[in-house]
Design an enzyme around this catalytic site. Sequence first.
Site, PDB file in Angstrom:
ATOM      1  N   GLN A 577      50.766  23.616 -51.222  1.00  0.00           N
ATOM      2  CA  GLN A 577      51.467  22.465 -51.801  1.00  0.00           C
ATOM      3  C   GLN A 577      50.587  21.220 -51.811  1.00  0.00           C
ATOM      4  OE1 GLN A 577      55.361  21.794 -50.064  1.00  0.00           O
ATOM      5  NE2 GLN A 577      55.647  23.985 -49.715  1.00  0.00           N
ATOM      6  N   CYS A 578      49.693  21.119 -50.840  1.00  0.00           N
ATOM      7  CA  CYS A 578      48.845  19.934 -50.729  1.00  0.00           C
ATOM      8  C   CYS A 578      47.512  20.165 -51.448  1.00  0.00           C
ATOM      9  CB  CYS A 578      48.571  19.598 -49.270  1.00  0.00           C
ATOM     10  SG  CYS A 578      50.064  19.205 -48.327  1.00  0.00           S
ATOM     11  N   THR A 579      46.834  19.076 -51.739  1.00  0.00           N
ATOM     12  CA  THR A 579      45.521  19.159 -52.357  1.00  0.00           C
ATOM     13  C   THR A 579      44.497  19.426 -51.261  1.00  0.00           C
ATOM     14  OG1 THR A 579      46.228  17.580 -54.026  1.00  0.00           O
ATOM     15  CG2 THR A 579      43.870  17.973 -53.842  1.00  0.00           C
TER      16      THR A 579
END
Length: 716
Positions: A577-579
Site C-alpha cells: 500500500q505504501c510507496t
Amino acid sequence: MASSTVDQGKESILQFAPFQSAVDEGFWHRLSSLKLNKLGIDESSIPITGFYAPSSHRQVSNHLTLFTESLPSESNEQSFKPAISRGNRNRCPIPGILYNTNTLEGFQALNKQSLLKAEAKKIWEDILSGKVEEDCSLLSRFLIISFADLKKWSFHYWFAFPALVLDPPATVVNLKPATQWFFVEEAESVTVACNDWRNMCSTTDVPFFLVTISSNSAATIRHLAEFEACQRDGHKVLFGFYDPCHLPNNPGWPLRNFLWFIFRRWSLPTIQFFCYRESRGLADLELSLVGEASISNSQELRNHQNTPNAVGWEHNNRGKKAPRCISLAKTMDPTRLAIEAADLNLKLMRWRQLPSLNLTVLSSTRCLLLGAGTLGCQVARMLMAWGVRKITLVDSGRVSMSNPLRQSLYTLDDCLNGGEFKATAAVKSLTRIYPAVEAQAVVMAIPMPGHPVLSEEENSVLEDCKHLHNLIDSHDAIFLLTDTRESRWLPTLLCANANKITITAALGFDSFLVMRHGAGPFRSSHDIKAEAVNDLATEIGSVSLADNIRGQRLGCYFCNDVVAPVDSTSNRTLDQQCTVTRPGLAPIASSLAVELVVGILHHPSGNSAKAEFGNSIDTGGDQPLGILPHQIRGALSQFSQMTLVGHASPSCTACSSTVVSEYEKRGLDFILEAINHPTYLEDITGLTELMKSAASFDVDWADQTGEDDDDEFLQI
C-alpha cells in the site's frame, strides 16, 4: 556700484571644480538585467546618457547622475541607445559610454589612460568637425567603467570626465558674482532672458550658449552658432554654460572643454564667460559668476590639429584617484533579492550553452501536479529551478510522520495535529522557498475505476470530475504523480481529450518509468492525414521501422495494458500500500519528468514531437536541449537507463479514439459507468474480445519472454 567693464586685477591660473558623479539604484538594476538577459559575456561598449543641471544651492554642487533611463532598454534592438526624455529643465542630457567587464580582474586590467584618450579624441573631433555647434552637449562627454557582481549585488565603477588640457593654462581676471559685473539694468535683463531660455522646452537641454547685451542693456540668449552674427551687431558677448559647481571662486568642470572650443574655433585671446547658476528654479545672479579668461597662444590653438592631452578620472570619497564600490544587497528587500537571484542560473545558461532558452515560455507555462507526495514534491522543486512560476498541486492526503524524510517540501510541523493537507503544506513551502511563485493548492480526491461509488456519493464524485476537467483545461502541462495506477486513468483520458502535455512518473522498488503521453487522438487534420499516409505505407512495406515511428501517435501510460485499471489497494499488505522505493529514485525520476516538459516546450513540434533516441539523425542545432524520448526506464540496482518508444493502442482504455469519443458524447455519465463497472472499458475498446482470442492459444507468454509483470515493475 556695479560696473560694466572689467576692473584691472591680478591674473591667476583658472582652476576648475571637478565634476562629481551620482548613480541612482535603478541604473544598477537596469544594468544587471541587461547583462543577464541581453549582453551575456559581450563586453562591448554601451552608449549611455548622464544628466546634470545648474547648481541650485549655495553649499552643494549638482552631480552628473545616472538613472534607469540612462541605459538602453532591453527591447531597444535597433539602435541600442538610451531613450532621452527632452524638455526636463533639471535633467540636461550628456552623452557617455559604459564599459562593463565580466570579471573584477578584467575591470582592474582596463587601460584607463587609453580609454580616457579615446573619449577625449571624440570631443576633439567634434570640435574640429563643427558638431559641437549643432549639439553642444558633446563637449561634456563622459566615460564609466564597471564590474557588476551579480551574485553579491555589488558594483565596482569609476567615472571619467575627459577634459582637454590647455598648454599653457588659461588665466582669469576678476572672477566675481554676476551681480557685481553687470549694471542693474543689465542684470535684470539677463535674469529675464535666462529664465525664458530655461523655460523653453527646446533649449532646456542646451548647456552651452551665448549671452548678448545690446547698447540699450537688453540681454538675449542665443545659440553658439550665432556668435559671428552677434559680433557684427556690436553686442557685448559672454559665453555661458550650465555650471553644476556651487563654489564662489571656481567655475565648474564643463568650462574646460568649452574654453578649448572657443579658442580653437574663433582664435579669441580673451573671452568673458558666464557661470549660470540657479536658486529655486530661477536664475540667481548672486550665485552665478562672471570672469574674463585669456590665453597667450590663441593663434597656435587655431591651427592645432592633434588631440590635446586629457585628464578627468574622478577621485573617490577619500580624495584618491581610484574606483568606487557600492553594495545594494543590504538595502534591497529580501524577497526582491530572491526573485532576482532565482533565475540567475537560467540566464547564465543563455550566455554560452543555451542562447535559445526561452525563459518567457517557461515562466508562463501553467503546470498541474496530480499528487503531492514523494514525486510531487521533487517535481515542484525542479520546475521552479527551471523557471516555471505557475504551479498547482492536487492531493487529498495529509502529511504523516513518515513523509518529511522522503518528501522534500514537508517538515515535522506539517505532521502535527493530525497532519496538514499535503497540497496546502506544499504550497506554503514553495512560497517560503521562492516568494514570487504562483502556487495553488487543491484538496481533492481523483475518481478511479474499480472504486464503485455509492449513490449518495455520486454528486460529490461528479463535482470532483468537473473540477479536474476544468483544472486540466486551464493548465498547459500535467504531471501524473499519484500513488496508484487507477488514479491516473481519468487524468489521462481528460488530457487526451484536451491534447495537453502529459507526463507520467512511476516508481518501483529500484526501478522507474518516466514517459510523455502522445498527443490526443483528435489532433489537427494535417497530423491525422500524415498518420494515415504512414499507416498505408507501412502496410505495403515501403518505409522502414524508423519512418513508421515518425508517423504514429505515441502511446500513453495505459496503452500497453490488456486490462482496464482496477482497484489496486484493497487486500494489500502495508508494504504494497505504501510507496516502498529506494530514496534515490524519486529525485532521478522527477528530474527526468521535468526535463521532458522543458524539452517539449522548446521543441518545434511541441506535444506532437516524435520519439527520438540517442542516435537520432536530426537532433542537434535545432534542439540544443538534446533528444526528446518517449519513455525512459531505469533500474537503480544495475545503474542502467534506456529510452523506449511505444505507439498508441487502438484498444487503449484511456487515450484511444473510442474512449475519448465516448467521453465527448456521454460526459460524466460515461465516467461514472467506467468507475462502477470494471469491465465496461474492456468491452467498449475490444479488450474483452482480445482476451478471449488470446485464451484460445496454448502459449505461456511469461515463459516465452522471461519478463516480469509490468505492474510489479511500476509499483507506485
